[in-house]
Scaffold this motif. Structure first.
Motif, mmCIF file in Angstrom:
data_model
loop_
_atom_site.group_PDB
_atom_site.id
_atom_site.type_symbol
_atom_site.label_atom_id
_atom_site.label_comp_id
_atom_site.label_asym_id
_atom_site.label_seq_id
_atom_site.Cartn_x
_atom_site.Cartn_y
_atom_site.Cartn_z
ATOM 1 N N ALA A 39 30.485 -15.190 14.401
ATOM 2 C CA ALA A 39 29.158 -14.626 14.688
ATOM 3 C C ALA A 39 28.212 -14.689 13.492
ATOM 4 O O ALA A 39 27.023 -14.935 13.659
ATOM 5 C CB ALA A 39 29.299 -13.184 15.164
ATOM 6 N N VAL A 40 28.732 -14.469 12.292
ATOM 7 C CA VAL A 40 27.863 -14.448 11.102
ATOM 8 C C VAL A 40 27.938 -15.734 10.285
ATOM 9 O O VAL A 40 27.253 -15.858 9.268
ATOM 10 C CB VAL A 40 28.145 -13.226 10.191
ATOM 11 C CG1 VAL A 40 27.893 -11.932 10.932
ATOM 12 C CG2 VAL A 40 29.544 -13.268 9.609
ATOM 13 N N GLY A 41 28.765 -16.680 10.710
ATOM 14 C CA GLY A 41 28.845 -17.960 10.020
ATOM 15 C C GLY A 41 29.522 -17.907 8.669
ATOM 16 O O GLY A 41 29.114 -18.590 7.741
ATOM 17 N N GLN A 42 30.564 -17.095 8.573
ATOM 18 C CA GLN A 42 31.321 -16.995 7.324
ATOM 19 C C GLN A 42 32.803 -17.149 7.617
ATOM 20 O O GLN A 42 33.264 -16.911 8.738
ATOM 21 C CB GLN A 42 31.081 -15.654 6.641
ATOM 22 C CG GLN A 42 29.734 -15.532 5.981
ATOM 23 C CD GLN A 42 29.713 -14.358 5.024
ATOM 24 O OE1 GLN A 42 30.119 -13.256 5.363
ATOM 25 N NE2 GLN A 42 29.234 -14.600 3.821
ATOM 26 N N SER A 43 33.542 -17.503 6.587
ATOM 27 C CA SER A 43 34.987 -17.649 6.736
ATOM 28 C C SER A 43 35.653 -16.284 6.870
ATOM 29 O O SER A 43 35.073 -15.257 6.484
ATOM 30 C CB SER A 43 35.569 -18.382 5.529
ATOM 31 O OG SER A 43 35.475 -17.568 4.380
ATOM 32 N N GLN A 44 36.862 -16.296 7.380
ATOM 33 C CA GLN A 44 37.616 -15.056 7.551
ATOM 34 C C GLN A 44 37.803 -14.317 6.231
ATOM 35 O O GLN A 44 37.603 -13.097 6.179
ATOM 36 C CB GLN A 44 38.961 -15.344 8.235
ATOM 37 C CG GLN A 44 39.806 -14.122 8.523
ATOM 38 C CD GLN A 44 40.702 -13.737 7.351
ATOM 39 O OE1 GLN A 44 41.176 -14.593 6.612
ATOM 40 N NE2 GLN A 44 40.931 -12.449 7.175
ATOM 41 N N PRO A 45 38.146 -15.004 5.124
ATOM 42 C CA PRO A 45 38.292 -14.265 3.862
ATOM 43 C C PRO A 45 36.993 -13.603 3.390
ATOM 44 O O PRO A 45 37.018 -12.479 2.884
ATOM 45 C CB PRO A 45 38.741 -15.341 2.868
ATOM 46 C CG PRO A 45 39.390 -16.385 3.697
ATOM 47 C CD PRO A 45 38.616 -16.390 4.986
#
Length: 111
Positions: A39-45
């Motif tokens: 949703a926010v365009g970031q990786s899980q870490p």
């Protein structure tokens, strides 16, 4: 002056735009880290780091559902932010009212 740690209060925690994005996503309901990342365009870490800060100040809580951990907003932790910003509401309303009057005058001049 040294910058305050992001885990000291809600104000510092929400100063980061990506954390505000995460909070906004959670207004629609519980989500897992992977769903938030999409949703926010970031990786899980990256999302996990932001969630840790938000969790440390109590803005989000987590619950386990099977093998997934679901995060949700704890609105009470945002109360200090709401209380502080609400003192400016009358100012914003006055300015919007003034802008409405100016726009009405401009429309009258065009007619």
């Amino acid at each position: 002056m040294a910058r305050a740690a992001t885990t000291t209060d809600a104000f510092n925690a929400i100063a980061e735009p990506r954390r505000r994005d995460i909070i906004e996503c959670l207004t629609h309901g519980e989500l897992a880290v992977g769903e938030l990342g999409t949703a926010v365009g970031q990786s899980q870490p990256q999302v996990s780091k932001h969630l840790r800060v938000l969790k440390d100040v109590g803005i989000v809580t987590a619950r386990d559902e099977g093998r997934r951990r679901l995060y949700r907003i704890n609105g009470a932790a945002l109360r200090p932010v709401h209380q502080w910003t609400s003192q400016f509401e009358h100012l914003w309303n006055q300015r919007f009212d003034r802008m409405d009057r100016v726009l009405a005058e401009l429309q009258d001049e065009e007619s």
